[in-house]
Design a protein around this motif. Structure first.
Motif, PDB file in Angstrom:
ATOM      1  N   GLN A   1      14.460  -1.237  -8.298  1.00  0.00           N
ATOM      2  CA  GLN A   1      15.537  -0.476  -8.929  1.00  0.00           C
ATOM      3  C   GLN A   1      15.127   0.062 -10.301  1.00  0.00           C
ATOM      4  O   GLN A   1      15.716   1.010 -10.796  1.00  0.00           O
ATOM      5  CB  GLN A   1      16.784  -1.345  -9.069  1.00  0.00           C
ATOM      6  N   ALA A   2      14.110  -0.548 -10.896  1.00  0.00           N
ATOM      7  CA  ALA A   2      13.719  -0.165 -12.252  1.00  0.00           C
ATOM      8  C   ALA A   2      12.805   1.054 -12.271  1.00  0.00           C
ATOM      9  O   ALA A   2      12.748   1.767 -13.276  1.00  0.00           O
ATOM     10  CB  ALA A   2      13.023  -1.333 -12.952  1.00  0.00           C
ATOM     11  N   ARG A   3      12.084   1.310 -11.184  1.00  0.00           N
ATOM     12  CA  ARG A   3      11.128   2.418 -11.157  1.00  0.00           C
ATOM     13  C   ARG A   3      11.161   3.080  -9.798  1.00  0.00           C
ATOM     14  O   ARG A   3      11.436   2.426  -8.789  1.00  0.00           O
ATOM     15  CB  ARG A   3       9.707   1.893 -11.452  1.00  0.00           C
ATOM     16  N   ARG A   4      10.860   4.370  -9.753  1.00  0.00           N
ATOM     17  CA  ARG A   4      10.976   5.111  -8.492  1.00  0.00           C
ATOM     18  C   ARG A   4       9.908   4.679  -7.491  1.00  0.00           C
ATOM     19  O   ARG A   4      10.221   4.382  -6.339  1.00  0.00           O
ATOM     20  CB  ARG A   4      10.872   6.616  -8.764  1.00  0.00           C
ATOM     21  N   ASP A   5       8.649   4.670  -7.885  1.00  0.00           N
ATOM     22  CA  ASP A   5       7.550   4.364  -6.971  1.00  0.00           C
ATOM     23  C   ASP A   5       6.772   3.146  -7.476  1.00  0.00           C
ATOM     24  O   ASP A   5       6.487   3.027  -8.677  1.00  0.00           O
ATOM     25  CB  ASP A   5       6.592   5.555  -6.839  1.00  0.00           C
TER      26      ASP A   5
ATOM     27  N   ASP B   1       0.645  -3.428  -7.403  1.00  0.00           N
ATOM     28  CA  ASP B   1       1.376  -3.703  -8.645  1.00  0.00           C
ATOM     29  C   ASP B   1       2.524  -4.672  -8.396  1.00  0.00           C
ATOM     30  O   ASP B   1       2.778  -5.581  -9.192  1.00  0.00           O
ATOM     31  CB  ASP B   1       1.927  -2.405  -9.239  1.00  0.00           C
ATOM     32  N   LEU B   2       3.223  -4.487  -7.276  1.00  0.00           N
ATOM     33  CA  LEU B   2       4.310  -5.406  -6.943  1.00  0.00           C
ATOM     34  C   LEU B   2       3.766  -6.814  -6.707  1.00  0.00           C
ATOM     35  O   LEU B   2       4.362  -7.813  -7.141  1.00  0.00           O
ATOM     36  CB  LEU B   2       5.055  -4.924  -5.701  1.00  0.00           C
ATOM     37  N   ALA B   3       2.648  -6.895  -6.011  1.00  0.00           N
ATOM     38  CA  ALA B   3       2.054  -8.202  -5.737  1.00  0.00           C
ATOM     39  C   ALA B   3       1.677  -8.906  -7.039  1.00  0.00           C
ATOM     40  O   ALA B   3       1.892 -10.116  -7.196  1.00  0.00           O
ATOM     41  CB  ALA B   3       0.838  -8.047  -4.837  1.00  0.00           C
ATOM     42  N   ALA B   4       1.123  -8.137  -7.994  1.00  0.00           N
ATOM     43  CA  ALA B   4       0.735  -8.735  -9.273  1.00  0.00           C
ATOM     44  C   ALA B   4       1.959  -9.212 -10.052  1.00  0.00           C
ATOM     45  O   ALA B   4       1.932 -10.292 -10.658  1.00  0.00           O
ATOM     46  CB  ALA B   4      -0.053  -7.715 -10.092  1.00  0.00           C
ATOM     47  N   ARG B   5       3.018  -8.417 -10.042  1.00  0.00           N
ATOM     48  CA  ARG B   5       4.235  -8.810 -10.753  1.00  0.00           C
ATOM     49  C   ARG B   5       4.863 -10.067 -10.148  1.00  0.00           C
ATOM     50  O   ARG B   5       5.407 -10.902 -10.861  1.00  0.00           O
ATOM     51  CB  ARG B   5       5.250  -7.665 -10.718  1.00  0.00           C
ATOM     52  N   LEU B   6       4.808 -10.189  -8.825  1.00  0.00           N
ATOM     53  CA  LEU B   6       5.445 -11.307  -8.141  1.00  0.00           C
ATOM     54  C   LEU B   6       4.507 -12.504  -7.963  1.00  0.00           C
ATOM     55  O   LEU B   6       4.928 -13.546  -7.441  1.00  0.00           O
ATOM     56  CB  LEU B   6       5.947 -10.843  -6.769  1.00  0.00           C
ATOM     57  N   GLU B   7       3.218 -12.301  -8.341  1.00  0.00           N
ATOM     58  CA  GLU B   7       2.217 -13.369  -8.242  1.00  0.00           C
ATOM     59  C   GLU B   7       2.013 -13.818  -6.797  1.00  0.00           C
ATOM     60  O   GLU B   7       1.924 -15.016  -6.489  1.00  0.00           O
ATOM     61  CB  GLU B   7       2.611 -14.563  -9.126  1.00  0.00           C
ATOM     62  N   VAL B   8       1.952 -12.834  -5.890  1.00  0.00           N
ATOM     63  CA  VAL B   8       1.694 -13.103  -4.479  1.00  0.00           C
ATOM     64  C   VAL B   8       0.673 -12.078  -3.985  1.00  0.00           C
ATOM     65  O   VAL B   8       0.234 -11.211  -4.732  1.00  0.00           O
ATOM     66  CB  VAL B   8       2.992 -13.017  -3.632  1.00  0.00           C
TER      67      VAL B   8
ATOM     68  N   THR C   1       5.556   4.469   0.914  1.00  0.00           N
ATOM     69  CA  THR C   1       5.030   5.748   0.450  1.00  0.00           C
ATOM     70  C   THR C   1       3.582   5.878   0.887  1.00  0.00           C
ATOM     71  O   THR C   1       2.816   4.906   0.831  1.00  0.00           O
ATOM     72  CB  THR C   1       5.122   5.863  -1.075  1.00  0.00           C
ATOM     73  N   PRO C   2       3.173   7.083   1.325  1.00  0.00           N
ATOM     74  CA  PRO C   2       1.801   7.265   1.803  1.00  0.00           C
ATOM     75  C   PRO C   2       0.809   7.301   0.649  1.00  0.00           C
ATOM     76  O   PRO C   2       1.177   7.437  -0.509  1.00  0.00           O
ATOM     77  CB  PRO C   2       1.876   8.608   2.528  1.00  0.00           C
ATOM     78  N   GLY C   3      -0.441   7.199   0.979  1.00  0.00           N
ATOM     79  CA  GLY C   3      -1.487   7.275  -0.036  1.00  0.00           C
ATOM     80  C   GLY C   3      -2.551   6.238   0.204  1.00  0.00           C
ATOM     81  O   GLY C   3      -2.417   5.352   1.060  1.00  0.00           O
ATOM     82  N   VAL C   4      -3.633   6.348  -0.568  1.00  0.00           N
ATOM     83  CA  VAL C   4      -4.745   5.421  -0.410  1.00  0.00           C
ATOM     84  C   VAL C   4      -4.307   3.995  -0.713  1.00  0.00           C
ATOM     85  O   VAL C   4      -4.581   3.060   0.035  1.00  0.00           O
ATOM     86  CB  VAL C   4      -5.905   5.824  -1.343  1.00  0.00           C
ATOM     87  N   ALA C   5      -3.593   3.829  -1.846  1.00  0.00           N
ATOM     88  CA  ALA C   5      -3.156   2.487  -2.237  1.00  0.00           C
ATOM     89  C   ALA C   5      -1.878   2.079  -1.522  1.00  0.00           C
ATOM     90  O   ALA C   5      -1.614   0.892  -1.334  1.00  0.00           O
ATOM     91  CB  ALA C   5      -2.959   2.428  -3.749  1.00  0.00           C
ATOM     92  N   GLY C   6      -1.074   3.048  -1.114  1.00  0.00           N
ATOM     93  CA  GLY C   6       0.203   2.738  -0.493  1.00  0.00           C
ATOM     94  C   GLY C   6       1.191   2.226  -1.517  1.00  0.00           C
ATOM     95  O   GLY C   6       0.832   1.870  -2.635  1.00  0.00           O
ATOM     96  N   GLY C   7       2.461   2.214  -1.150  1.00  0.00           N
ATOM     97  CA  GLY C   7       3.461   1.742  -2.090  1.00  0.00           C
ATOM     98  C   GLY C   7       4.835   1.739  -1.465  1.00  0.00           C
ATOM     99  O   GLY C   7       4.997   1.962  -0.258  1.00  0.00           O
ATOM    100  N   TYR C   8       5.857   1.482  -2.320  1.00  0.00           N
ATOM    101  CA  TYR C   8       7.220   1.346  -1.835  1.00  0.00           C
ATOM    102  C   TYR C   8       8.175   2.050  -2.784  1.00  0.00           C
ATOM    103  O   TYR C   8       7.920   2.188  -3.986  1.00  0.00           O
ATOM    104  CB  TYR C   8       7.602  -0.130  -1.700  1.00  0.00           C
ATOM    105  N   ARG C   9       9.295   2.478  -2.202  1.00  0.00           N
ATOM    106  CA  ARG C   9      10.328   3.180  -2.960  1.00  0.00           C
ATOM    107  C   ARG C   9      11.685   2.778  -2.401  1.00  0.00           C
ATOM    108  O   ARG C   9      11.872   2.734  -1.186  1.00  0.00           O
ATOM    109  CB  ARG C   9      10.140   4.691  -2.854  1.00  0.00           C
TER     110      ARG C   9
END
Length: 318
Positions: free
Chosen positions: A16-20, A25-32, A54-62
């Motif tokens: 909710q805090a950021r669009r993408d 990055d999420l794994a690092a924030r959650l320590e998993v 979200t598509p891309g080399v690294a992939g992501g979520y929105r």
């Protein structure tokens, strides 16, 4: 390490805090690891949260828009700010949201933690709103502009300038700035290849979003100061600069951002940049500052007018 429930709430708060969000990055924030993030995203989806990959080399979520508004996670200061903002919305510069604000406030107060109720109640009891007489802005217009600023999408709209002339503008929006009475949009005007400041109440209808763009370097580090200069000096044929013997914070309470841009020189003095449409009125406006000042830059004829007024006042009390 977070437990599963705590981790899901933390993940939802991040989305909710950021669009993408890249998965790493999420794994690092959650320590998993990334696989755990993927499983947690599936859990949120099963609960009705529209989390898109979200598509891309690294992939992501929105976190996308769903059929219903999901619960929002607010910290204490955010909850108090939202409650107070809704309370004062009816008397603000955004039109058409009075009844909606009351309904939203009722829902928010129903779930406010007990520790926050005294803070909100104290602010409400001590605040009386005086309806303003300035122009109001439709909430849908502000929402469309704010969304385009966040998503870096071009906007196209009709705009009426101070003379009443209407033109079509294609812009890359950067930020919305509120002076207390009016809303302004800072944007890069594509056709004019330069930064412009637009009064939002002069925008015709709801702006139409276009394709995404790469953000440019802002025209100034302090956009509030930039807008103040644009609306207090640039539109006027006569511009002047004063060095005033008063702290900047003190003088800023006398000179609103729509009348002049105040910048600090030292602890006891500041510089004011302002403009005027009529030189004859300038001496009387300067007299209202209430502090000694020195004219650093002035249009031709102003110094003579200041001397004439000073001599007239001296004769009046002599």
């Amino acid at each position: 390490m977070y437990g599963t429930s705590e981790r899901l709430l933390k993940l939802l708060s991040l989305l909710q805090a950021r669009r993408d969000w890249p998965g790493g990055d999420l794994a690092a924030r959650l320590e998993v690891d990334v696989r755990t993030v993927r499983r947690d995203v599936e859990r949120l989806r099963s609960l009705g949260y529209p989390v898109h990959a979200t598509p891309g080399v690294a992939g992501g979520y929105r976190l996308g828009a769903g059929a219903a508004l999901p619960p929002l996670l607010l910290d204490d200061d955010e909850a108090v700010a939202v409650a107070v903002g809704l309370r004062t919305a009816a008397s603000g510069t955004v039109g058409g949201i009075e009844e909606t604000s009351v309904r939203a406030l009722a829902k928010l107060e129903q779930v406010l933690p007990a520790r926050l109720r005294p803070r909100v109640g104290a602010l409400q009891a001590a605040t009386v709103s005086l309806p303003g007489a300035g122009p109001t802005v439709d909430a849908s217009v502000l929402t469309a502009i704010a969304t385009a600023c966040r998503d870096h999408e071009r906007l196209r709209f009709g705009y009426g300038d101070r003379s009443g002339t209407s033109t079509q503008r294609s812009v890359e929006p950067l930020r919305l700035v509120c002076t207390g009475r009016r809303w302004y949009l800072v944007a890069f005007d594509v056709d004019r290849a330069d930064w412009r400041t637009f009064r939002v109440d002069r925008i015709a209808g709801v702006p139409v979003p276009g394709f995404r763009f790469t953000p440019r370097e802002p025209p100034a580090p302090d956009l509030a100061d930039y807008v103040s200069r644009q609306i207090s000096t640039a539109p006027y044929p006569y511009q002047l600069v004063l060095r005033v013997s008063a702290p900047a914070a003190v003088l800023a309470r006398r000179v609103p951002p729509t009348a002049g841009a105040v910048e600090e020189i030292d602890a006891d003095s500041c510089r004011v940049r302002t403009g005027a449409a009529d030189l004859d009125a300038v001496p009387y406006h300067l007299a209202r500052l209430g502090y000694d000042f020195v004219v650093e830059e002035a249009p031709p004829g102003l110094v003579e007018r200041l001397r004439e007024v000073a001599e007239r006042f001296t004769r009046a009390v002599g």
